[in-house]
Design a protein around this motif. Sequence first.
Motif, PDB file in Angstrom:
ATOM      1  N   MET A   1      24.559  67.307  70.359  1.00 30.55           N
ATOM      2  CA  MET A   1      23.074  66.921  70.047  1.00 30.55           C
ATOM      3  C   MET A   1      23.105  65.351  70.270  1.00 30.55           C
ATOM      4  N   LYS A   2      22.113  65.056  70.816  1.00 28.42           N
ATOM      5  CA  LYS A   2      21.405  63.495  70.849  1.00 28.42           C
ATOM      6  C   LYS A   2      20.599  63.106  69.842  1.00 28.42           C
ATOM      7  N   ALA A   3      20.522  61.954  69.581  1.00 26.19           N
ATOM      8  CA  ALA A   3      19.574  61.349  68.793  1.00 26.19           C
ATOM      9  C   ALA A   3      19.017  59.958  69.264  1.00 26.19           C
ATOM     10  N   ILE A   4      17.600  59.972  68.879  1.00 28.45           N
ATOM     11  CA  ILE A   4      16.959  58.702  69.533  1.00 28.45           C
ATOM     12  C   ILE A   4      16.576  57.894  67.893  1.00 28.45           C
ATOM     13  N   PHE A   5      17.386  56.759  67.620  1.00 30.72           N
ATOM     14  CA  PHE A   5      16.870  55.791  66.658  1.00 30.72           C
ATOM     15  C   PHE A   5      15.883  55.156  66.914  1.00 30.72           C
ATOM     16  N   PHE A   6      15.091  54.956  66.142  1.00 32.19           N
ATOM     17  CA  PHE A   6      13.913  54.019  66.539  1.00 32.19           C
ATOM     18  C   PHE A   6      13.246  53.515  65.298  1.00 32.19           C
ATOM     19  N   ASP A   7      12.335  52.513  65.369  1.00 29.36           N
ATOM     20  CA  ASP A   7      11.928  51.502  64.535  1.00 29.36           C
ATOM     21  C   ASP A   7      10.302  50.867  65.165  1.00 29.36           C
ATOM     22  N   LEU A   8       9.548  50.714  64.342  1.00 28.70           N
ATOM     23  CA  LEU A   8       7.933  50.282  64.795  1.00 28.70           C
ATOM     24  C   LEU A   8       7.862  49.140  63.806  1.00 28.70           C
ATOM     25  N   GLU A   9       7.070  48.087  64.408  1.00 32.77           N
ATOM     26  CA  GLU A   9       6.882  46.960  63.694  1.00 32.77           C
ATOM     27  C   GLU A   9       5.046  46.811  63.882  1.00 32.77           C
ATOM     28  N   THR A  10       4.281  46.768  62.836  1.00 35.05           N
ATOM     29  CA  THR A  10       3.036  47.090  63.016  1.00 35.05           C
ATOM     30  C   THR A  10       2.093  46.053  62.285  1.00 35.05           C
ATOM     31  N   THR A  11       0.704  46.377  62.564  1.00 38.01           N
ATOM     32  CA  THR A  11      -0.322  45.516  62.137  1.00 38.01           C
ATOM     33  C   THR A  11      -0.675  45.834  60.545  1.00 38.01           C
ATOM     34  N   SER A  12      -0.100  47.095  59.913  1.00 40.97           N
ATOM     35  CA  SER A  12      -0.577  47.435  58.710  1.00 40.97           C
ATOM     36  C   SER A  12       0.356  48.384  58.186  1.00 40.97           C
TER      37      SER A  12
ATOM     38  N   SER B   1      12.013  45.233  65.933  1.00 43.67           N
ATOM     39  CA  SER B   1      12.254  46.556  66.077  1.00 43.67           C
ATOM     40  C   SER B   1      13.687  46.840  66.360  1.00 43.67           C
ATOM     41  N   ARG B   2      14.104  46.149  67.622  1.00 43.26           N
ATOM     42  CA  ARG B   2      15.458  46.462  68.218  1.00 43.26           C
ATOM     43  C   ARG B   2      16.633  46.065  67.259  1.00 43.26           C
ATOM     44  N   ALA B   3      16.269  44.913  66.562  1.00 43.96           N
ATOM     45  CA  ALA B   3      17.372  44.583  65.387  1.00 43.96           C
ATOM     46  C   ALA B   3      17.415  45.536  64.421  1.00 43.96           C
ATOM     47  N   ASP B   4      16.510  45.950  64.144  1.00 39.75           N
ATOM     48  CA  ASP B   4      16.376  47.197  62.894  1.00 39.75           C
ATOM     49  C   ASP B   4      16.861  48.341  63.309  1.00 39.75           C
ATOM     50  N   VAL B   5      16.651  48.862  64.686  1.00 41.91           N
ATOM     51  CA  VAL B   5      17.283  49.858  65.115  1.00 41.91           C
ATOM     52  C   VAL B   5      18.873  49.780  65.242  1.00 41.91           C
ATOM     53  N   LEU B   6      19.367  48.862  65.746  1.00 37.55           N
ATOM     54  CA  LEU B   6      20.766  48.616  65.514  1.00 37.55           C
ATOM     55  C   LEU B   6      21.222  48.513  64.456  1.00 37.55           C
ATOM     56  N   LEU B   7      20.679  47.823  63.220  1.00 37.84           N
ATOM     57  CA  LEU B   7      21.153  48.112  62.104  1.00 37.84           C
ATOM     58  C   LEU B   7      21.106  49.485  61.514  1.00 37.84           C
ATOM     59  N   THR B   8      20.110  50.367  61.716  1.00 37.48           N
ATOM     60  CA  THR B   8      19.847  51.636  61.394  1.00 37.48           C
ATOM     61  C   THR B   8      21.199  52.592  61.731  1.00 37.48           C
ATOM     62  N   ILE B   9      21.461  52.166  63.374  1.00 37.43           N
ATOM     63  CA  ILE B   9      22.509  52.934  63.834  1.00 37.43           C
ATOM     64  C   ILE B   9      24.024  52.381  63.332  1.00 37.43           C
ATOM     65  N   GLU B  10      24.086  51.357  62.664  1.00 43.07           N
ATOM     66  CA  GLU B  10      25.352  51.088  62.176  1.00 43.07           C
ATOM     67  C   GLU B  10      25.191  51.646  60.883  1.00 43.07           C
ATOM     68  N   LEU B  11      24.080  51.568  59.817  1.00 42.06           N
ATOM     69  CA  LEU B  11      24.233  52.326  58.882  1.00 42.06           C
ATOM     70  C   LEU B  11      24.561  53.774  58.707  1.00 42.06           C
ATOM     71  N   SER B  12      23.995  54.592  59.673  1.00 41.10           N
ATOM     72  CA  SER B  12      24.256  55.925  59.867  1.00 41.10           C
ATOM     73  C   SER B  12      25.674  56.098  60.216  1.00 41.10           C
ATOM     74  N   LYS B  13      26.582  55.219  60.909  1.00 35.48           N
ATOM     75  CA  LYS B  13      27.891  55.292  60.941  1.00 35.48           C
ATOM     76  C   LYS B  13      28.447  55.276  59.841  1.00 35.48           C
ATOM     77  N   LYS B  14      28.151  54.181  58.967  1.00 31.95           N
ATOM     78  CA  LYS B  14      28.776  53.896  57.419  1.00 31.95           C
ATOM     79  C   LYS B  14      28.408  55.191  56.889  1.00 31.95           C
ATOM     80  N   ILE B  15      27.323  55.866  56.745  1.00 27.22           N
ATOM     81  CA  ILE B  15      26.971  56.962  55.880  1.00 27.22           C
ATOM     82  C   ILE B  15      27.844  58.126  56.444  1.00 27.22           C
ATOM     83  N   TRP B  16      28.099  58.260  57.582  1.00 27.53           N
ATOM     84  CA  TRP B  16      28.894  59.351  58.179  1.00 27.53           C
ATOM     85  C   TRP B  16      30.339  59.165  57.798  1.00 27.53           C
ATOM     86  N   GLU B  17      30.898  57.739  57.987  1.00 28.43           N
ATOM     87  CA  GLU B  17      32.387  57.485  57.143  1.00 28.43           C
ATOM     88  C   GLU B  17      32.394  57.960  55.611  1.00 28.43           C
ATOM     89  N   HIS B  18      31.412  58.060  54.993  1.00 28.37           N
ATOM     90  CA  HIS B  18      31.176  58.417  53.505  1.00 28.37           C
ATOM     91  C   HIS B  18      30.896  59.717  53.355  1.00 28.37           C
TER      92      HIS B  18
END
Length: 214
Positions: A1-12, A179-196
């Motif tokens: 399975m593949k995953a697409i990690f994503f994030d949006l920054e918005t006006t509201s 957005s891109r910085a937050d996506v990279l953080l979310t990927i790292e977070l997911s790895k850490k959650i996997w380790e736990h």
Amino acid sequence: MKAIFFDLETTSLNPIGQILNYSFIEVDHNYVKHSELSGKIELCHTQIPDVGAIRANCIDIDDHMQGKYDSEYAAMGKIHRYLSKVCGKSNGSVLLVGQNIHRFDIHFLRTSMIRNGFNPYIRNIMYADTKFTSKKAFIENEQFRELLLKDAEESTRIFSLEHMCQSLGFLTESQQHESRADVLLTIELSKKIWEHGVDIFAYDACEVKNPKVG
């Protein structure tokens, strides 16, 4: 399975607002990167950004009014084609993953696509939220729970992306809210959650119980 990690920054915070920057990064089950789509969007003249949202994401509104970025329509077309391509070449489901997406990003993405004439319900897409998987790890893994609670004060949002990344040791400064910085953080977070003990690729959102913190 593949995953697409994503994030949006918005006006509201309201989904009828506009996406100003976005990032989508495709990874496999081993978190190897396969593709990426990131970009910025020109601010529509009909949009009035919320002060709170701009303070939170630190976006330079003037920069988004100079005619150098894609229109909302062009950007939604790119995003729709990217998601359709990744899902189309997959033999199975593709996870669309992010932090707190069930309360925010999914609604924004769907609303923006519909407003610009694109069908947001792309075949083979499933959704996974790292806020939910972190809550599952918090309940089931004592070490993970202790890490999140170690330096938390009463006012701390335990399951915020910034707090979790800082508590788990891979964010030493404030979150950028880009957005891109937050996506990279979310990927790292997911790895850490996997380790736990919680694998987002095998996670069932129906399993989660809501801890009385955060």
